[in-house]
Design an enzyme around this catalytic site. Sequence first.
Site, mmCIF file in Angstrom:
data_model
loop_
_atom_site.group_PDB
_atom_site.id
_atom_site.type_symbol
_atom_site.label_atom_id
_atom_site.label_comp_id
_atom_site.label_asym_id
_atom_site.label_seq_id
_atom_site.Cartn_x
_atom_site.Cartn_y
_atom_site.Cartn_z
ATOM 1 N N HIS A 72 0.840 -1.203 0.000
ATOM 2 C CA HIS A 72 0.000 0.000 0.000
ATOM 3 C C HIS A 72 0.869 1.245 0.000
ATOM 4 O O HIS A 72 1.750 1.392 0.830
ATOM 5 C CB HIS A 72 -0.927 0.015 1.219
ATOM 6 C CG HIS A 72 -2.149 -0.833 1.039
ATOM 7 N ND1 HIS A 72 -3.332 -0.611 1.688
ATOM 8 C CD2 HIS A 72 -2.359 -1.911 0.245
ATOM 9 C CE1 HIS A 72 -4.222 -1.503 1.311
ATOM 10 N NE2 HIS A 72 -3.657 -2.313 0.447
ATOM 11 N N TYR A 201 -9.237 5.992 7.138
ATOM 12 C CA TYR A 201 -9.379 6.410 8.534
ATOM 13 C C TYR A 201 -10.385 7.551 8.558
ATOM 14 O O TYR A 201 -10.120 8.614 7.988
ATOM 15 C CB TYR A 201 -8.034 6.892 9.085
ATOM 16 C CG TYR A 201 -7.010 5.788 9.314
ATOM 17 C CD1 TYR A 201 -6.242 5.288 8.274
ATOM 18 C CD2 TYR A 201 -6.807 5.263 10.600
ATOM 19 C CE1 TYR A 201 -5.301 4.280 8.488
ATOM 20 C CE2 TYR A 201 -5.868 4.257 10.814
ATOM 21 C CZ TYR A 201 -5.123 3.770 9.764
ATOM 22 O OH TYR A 201 -4.199 2.779 9.990
ATOM 23 N N PRO A 293 -4.487 0.851 18.833
ATOM 24 C CA PRO A 293 -4.274 0.289 17.489
ATOM 25 C C PRO A 293 -4.270 1.298 16.342
ATOM 26 O O PRO A 293 -3.878 0.944 15.229
ATOM 27 C CB PRO A 293 -5.426 -0.706 17.335
ATOM 28 C CG PRO A 293 -6.468 -0.240 18.291
ATOM 29 C CD PRO A 293 -5.747 0.396 19.436
ATOM 30 N N LYS A 297 0.902 0.190 15.178
ATOM 31 C CA LYS A 297 2.330 0.178 15.508
ATOM 32 C C LYS A 297 2.759 -1.028 16.348
ATOM 33 O O LYS A 297 3.962 -1.294 16.480
ATOM 34 C CB LYS A 297 2.695 1.456 16.287
ATOM 35 C CG LYS A 297 2.704 2.688 15.436
ATOM 36 C CD LYS A 297 3.936 2.698 14.547
ATOM 37 C CE LYS A 297 3.790 3.678 13.416
ATOM 38 N NZ LYS A 297 4.056 3.122 12.100
ATOM 39 N N TYR A 385 3.794 6.852 9.920
ATOM 40 C CA TYR A 385 3.027 5.675 9.509
ATOM 41 C C TYR A 385 3.924 4.607 8.890
ATOM 42 O O TYR A 385 3.781 3.417 9.166
ATOM 43 C CB TYR A 385 1.932 6.085 8.513
ATOM 44 C CG TYR A 385 0.805 5.077 8.424
ATOM 45 C CD1 TYR A 385 -0.368 5.257 9.146
ATOM 46 C CD2 TYR A 385 0.923 3.937 7.618
ATOM 47 C CE1 TYR A 385 -1.400 4.332 9.079
ATOM 48 C CE2 TYR A 385 -0.109 3.005 7.549
ATOM 49 C CZ TYR A 385 -1.265 3.211 8.286
ATOM 50 O OH TYR A 385 -2.283 2.290 8.226
HETATM 51 C C1 PHB Z 1 -6.093 -3.889 10.751
HETATM 52 O O1 PHB Z 1 -6.130 -4.191 9.559
HETATM 53 O O2 PHB Z 1 -6.453 -4.684 11.624
HETATM 54 C C2 PHB Z 1 -5.633 -2.537 11.157
HETATM 55 C C3 PHB Z 1 -5.161 -1.664 10.185
HETATM 56 C C4 PHB Z 1 -4.743 -0.395 10.538
HETATM 57 C C5 PHB Z 1 -4.806 0.009 11.852
HETATM 58 C C6 PHB Z 1 -5.255 -0.862 12.830
HETATM 59 C C7 PHB Z 1 -5.685 -2.134 12.477
HETATM 60 O O3 PHB Z 1 -4.423 1.266 12.167
#
Ligand code: PHB
Length: 391
Positions: A72, A201, A293, A297, A385
């Site tokens: 990605h 997000y 989450p 990280k 990130y």
């Molecule tokens: C996930 O795919 O579980 C996931 C992806 C990004 C995040 C947290 C969890 O920031």
Amino acid sequence: MRTTVGIIGAGPAGLLLARLLHNAGIDSVVLESRDRAYVERRQRAGILEQGTVDVLRAAGAGERMDREGLRHDGIELRFDRRRHRVDFPALTGGKSVMVYAQTEVCKDLIALQLKEGGPLLFEAEALAVEGADTDHPRVRFRHEGAEDVLECDYVVGCDGFWGVARQAIPAGLSRTFERTYPFGWLGILADVAPSHDELVYARHDRGFALLSMRSPSVSRLYLQVPADTDAESWSDEEIWAELERRFETADDWTLRRGPITQKSVTPMRSYVHEPMRHGRLFLAGDAAHIVPPTGAKGLNLAVGDVVTFARALTHREETGSDGLLDAYSATCLRRVWQAERFSYDMTTMLHRAPDATPFDDRIQLARLDRLASSRAAETDLAEGYTGFPVG
Ligand code: PHB
Ligand code: APR
């Protein structure tokens, strides 16, 4: 039983450490309290930083990741019905991330360890670490109904937040730093193609939402919910309707629905234990620190810790110098606190606290608007990130 490095816990930290040590010609034994099926089924985040991808590849554990993982190059931020894409390679000099679930990383590392590595004992529960401040630390453990002792030169506690290793550090030498959040994530897995080709997000007045994925045909989605929520209290219809509201845009984007195959609630916490070492006991991964989450990280921090330890021990084997082992805690903590800051920033920018005021809402929107209009602000997010350097 005797070994050079006793490793407690077969999550990503313990498993990768065993692999790195094996590749460096250093023997280890891994003790894991759960059975193999449990470890391989546990649902966790699925974003690998560029550095984590590089480490797994170099360790000879990247074959399936390279075949099945999805590279990605950005994420989308959604707020005020607007969409803003953050382009990682353009902002970081070419870095990207990989979508490949933590469970898959664990499966790959377990298969390698059982085939080529040292002992990996499942259903072997560490009871206590003894003699951490001596030259002969030991792990007392229970396996197949009997108690046994693993004699080591070093012990690495990779036993997660609820493990026993941290308890071997005298309280008078420990400091902990903690924040709990008054919300959690309701996460679902659904058998439907992801509605967007990158992660989304979303900040919304009703709360945060995240669109992620596990494969081209499996979506992973999350909703901010109150901390004490029971996942079963949300019907599938309610979940889809709420996701639709929070992801709503001004254009014609739509959310694809499909059968929900799994539902669970994750609590959100920031936690750091200092120091990460006491004598010959070293802590790595969730045993030493937890991040919320948002930004994924957790696994990446665990990888940084065990890379730092493996490097330090190899240095000692090659030169006889303890310098890098002595620096372990400070080296790891510097990166840990950058990830704590990043995860805290992402969390507070995107989630709506139950006591949020209209002022707080406007500040969140201003932070997002700043990201969408300043290359400097966006670069800061992209660097965080895609990952901070190890060491
Ligand atoms: C996930 O795919 O579980 C996931 C992806 C990004 C995040 C947290 C969890 O920031
Ligand atoms: N004896 C043996 N094993 C134990 C003990 C014990 N007393 N206590 C815990 N364990 C095991 C757990 O069963 C688990 O398999 O230690 C392992 C710890 O693994 P994780 O919790 O996955 O922690 P870590 O390897 O540090 O990985 C960090 O996990 O929580 C996620 O988001 C986090 O992605 C991050 C990653």
